[in-house]
Enzyme design. Sequence first.
Site, PDB file in Angstrom:
ATOM      1  N   GLU A   1      60.690  55.709  15.132  1.00  0.00           N
ATOM      2  CA  GLU A   1      59.291  55.443  15.367  1.00  0.00           C
ATOM      3  C   GLU A   1      58.850  54.129  14.696  1.00  0.00           C
ATOM      4  O   GLU A   1      59.302  53.809  13.650  1.00  0.00           O
ATOM      5  CB  GLU A   1      58.832  56.736  14.976  1.00  0.00           C
ATOM      6  CG  GLU A   1      57.329  57.029  15.924  1.00  0.00           C
ATOM      7  CD  GLU A   1      57.656  57.502  17.287  1.00  0.00           C
ATOM      8  OE1 GLU A   1      57.946  56.766  18.199  1.00  0.00           O
ATOM      9  OE2 GLU A   1      58.406  58.622  17.322  1.00  0.00           O
ATOM     10  N   HIS A   2      58.187  53.525  15.524  1.00  0.00           N
ATOM     11  CA  HIS A   2      57.475  51.987  14.948  1.00  0.00           C
ATOM     12  C   HIS A   2      58.942  51.197  14.633  1.00  0.00           C
ATOM     13  O   HIS A   2      58.539  50.551  13.602  1.00  0.00           O
ATOM     14  CB  HIS A   2      56.748  52.542  13.661  1.00  0.00           C
ATOM     15  CG  HIS A   2      55.303  52.960  14.326  1.00  0.00           C
ATOM     16  ND1 HIS A   2      54.333  52.439  14.695  1.00  0.00           N
ATOM     17  CD2 HIS A   2      54.892  54.223  14.366  1.00  0.00           C
ATOM     18  CE1 HIS A   2      53.246  53.263  14.985  1.00  0.00           C
ATOM     19  NE2 HIS A   2      53.666  54.352  14.702  1.00  0.00           N
TER      20      HIS A   2
ATOM     21  N   LEU B   1      52.518  60.676  25.206  1.00  0.00           N
ATOM     22  CA  LEU B   1      53.691  60.743  26.186  1.00  0.00           C
ATOM     23  C   LEU B   1      53.701  59.737  27.258  1.00  0.00           C
ATOM     24  O   LEU B   1      54.428  60.015  28.148  1.00  0.00           O
ATOM     25  CB  LEU B   1      53.564  62.323  26.801  1.00  0.00           C
ATOM     26  CG  LEU B   1      53.614  63.478  25.606  1.00  0.00           C
ATOM     27  CD1 LEU B   1      53.382  64.887  26.429  1.00  0.00           C
ATOM     28  CD2 LEU B   1      54.667  63.552  24.841  1.00  0.00           C
TER      29      LEU B   1
ATOM     30  N   SER C   1      51.555  58.071  29.344  1.00  0.00           N
ATOM     31  CA  SER C   1      51.165  58.332  30.818  1.00  0.00           C
ATOM     32  C   SER C   1      50.887  56.787  31.497  1.00  0.00           C
ATOM     33  O   SER C   1      51.089  56.696  32.535  1.00  0.00           O
ATOM     34  CB  SER C   1      49.897  59.286  30.966  1.00  0.00           C
ATOM     35  OG  SER C   1      49.010  58.599  29.995  1.00  0.00           O
TER      36      SER C   1
ATOM     37  N   GLU D   1      50.488  45.589  29.932  1.00  0.00           N
ATOM     38  CA  GLU D   1      49.685  46.379  29.070  1.00  0.00           C
ATOM     39  C   GLU D   1      49.352  45.710  27.792  1.00  0.00           C
ATOM     40  O   GLU D   1      48.211  45.844  27.128  1.00  0.00           O
ATOM     41  CB  GLU D   1      50.919  47.732  28.375  1.00  0.00           C
ATOM     42  CG  GLU D   1      50.241  48.266  27.307  1.00  0.00           C
ATOM     43  CD  GLU D   1      50.104  49.794  27.587  1.00  0.00           C
ATOM     44  OE1 GLU D   1      50.428  50.472  28.606  1.00  0.00           O
ATOM     45  OE2 GLU D   1      49.276  50.588  26.741  1.00  0.00           O
TER      46      GLU D   1
ATOM     47  N   ASP E   1      58.557  52.444  25.570  1.00  0.00           N
ATOM     48  CA  ASP E   1      57.666  53.584  26.784  1.00  0.00           C
ATOM     49  C   ASP E   1      58.070  53.128  27.996  1.00  0.00           C
ATOM     50  O   ASP E   1      58.473  53.834  28.931  1.00  0.00           O
ATOM     51  CB  ASP E   1      56.386  53.557  26.483  1.00  0.00           C
ATOM     52  CG  ASP E   1      55.838  53.913  24.915  1.00  0.00           C
ATOM     53  OD1 ASP E   1      56.858  54.311  24.469  1.00  0.00           O
ATOM     54  OD2 ASP E   1      54.719  53.578  24.569  1.00  0.00           O
TER      55      ASP E   1
HETATM   56  C1  GLA Z   1      53.706  53.653  20.974  1.00  0.00           C
HETATM   57  C2  GLA Z   1      53.847  52.108  21.503  1.00  0.00           C
HETATM   58  C3  GLA Z   1      55.711  51.989  21.519  1.00  0.00           C
HETATM   59  C4  GLA Z   1      55.986  52.531  19.925  1.00  0.00           C
HETATM   60  C5  GLA Z   1      55.490  53.838  19.531  1.00  0.00           C
HETATM   61  C6  GLA Z   1      55.761  54.001  17.902  1.00  0.00           C
HETATM   62  O1  GLA Z   1      54.251  54.465  21.814  1.00  0.00           O
HETATM   63  O2  GLA Z   1      53.734  52.065  22.864  1.00  0.00           O
HETATM   64  O3  GLA Z   1      55.792  50.673  22.007  1.00  0.00           O
HETATM   65  O4  GLA Z   1      56.011  51.384  19.229  1.00  0.00           O
HETATM   66  O5  GLA Z   1      54.252  53.700  19.448  1.00  0.00           O
HETATM   67  O6  GLA Z   1      57.161  54.121  17.904  1.00  0.00           O
END
Ligand code: GLA
Length: 386
Positions: free
Chosen positions: A34-35, A124, A126, A159, A171
């Site tokens: 994550e991140h 999630l 969307s 985005e 994502d």
């Molecule tokens: C959001 C962003 C992703 C990622 C996550 C954290 O979902 O869209 O690109 O940075 O946060 O892992």
Amino acid sequence: MNVFELVNAFHQRFPDAGEPIVVRAPGRVNLIGEHTDYNDGYVLPMAIDAQIMLAGSLRGDQEVHLYSLDFQSGDQFSLQDLQHSTKATWTNYIRGVCAMLSESTPLRGMNIVLTGNVPQGAGLSSSAALEVGTALLIKNLQGLDIDPVKLVKLAQRAENEFVGVNCGIMDQFISMLGKKGHVLFLDCRSLDYQLVPAPFAAKQAAIVVIDSGVKRGLVSSEYNLRRSQCEAAVRELQKSLPQIRALRDVSPADLDLVEKLPPDLCKRARHVVTENQRVLDAVRYLSAGDLEAFGRLMNQSHVSLRDDYEVSCRELDLLVELAQSVPGTYGSRMTGAGFGGCTVSLVAAEYVDQLKAAVMEEYPQRTGLEPRIFVFSACEGAEQLQ
Ligand code: GLA
């Protein structure tokens, strides 16, 4: 809603249009990493069985006519004058993808009807599903020659540049390239990826996702702040490690240098460096079918996101604690950007009901919020259905 019902709704809305094509694109849950995506690092998401479906056909002009069955509202715009909508903000994802694709090819007008069941505002993805679904619909309708990874980058740019959210690439990538029964191990620098069979089903374990119901209010300002802190940490670390370009290049062996950074930068960098290593370890454990070890890494990831990256919140911490108190839970963590949204837990199948009961009993009473609980399986990335 199935494809047949969507096509029917399309014909009702656009009686004079020809037969539409139909595409779908899934949401995602990130199991670990994550991140790390915007730090050129590693992630391990899976596409979930919640998706957006779009039916579309070409028009003779340069107009796009849209109708959302879920919002029961329509909109239209011209491809020659792609502006932001302040009224129908959901259309900006579609407008953005049109804007990015139009840069290199003139597009023809389209009629589009869409529907979806990816929970919105729950982390999630969307929005990524809508962008990726739109990109695939347009590619297929207009016969464009663009490979999937290029489409992913374009959806991400929609985005970043049109919608104005500075997200990484995870994502959109998983929504496009996910594979049924697999999780996707992605190197966010090279974009090399590997599909790892998810041994969950065979091992009788479930991926349980719980929406905290906390609206992710701070997410964009705090997200951008984390990104700039990571960049600042890189600039500081380059004084002793001139070869690094991103936190991805800092190895756990260099953590002593990270410890010398100012406190905030130290914590942010420590999370990213250790999280990248956890993803690499998680892929090894998953490939070996060692769910206990995998779950321990999920737990460690949560602690790191909570204490070092500081993107969790009381409600997410509570959901993680409740999951961890159930004996059949291998591991649990917040997932996505944080400040609300969901947790993800890996749970032995026979304990899923016990987990649900524990959450339903404690969580509403202690937070005043209604959680939503989903059991997701790994599903296929975006595809044309008809
Ligand atoms: C959001 C962003 C992703 C990622 C996550 C954290 O979902 O869209 O690109 O940075 O946060 O892992």
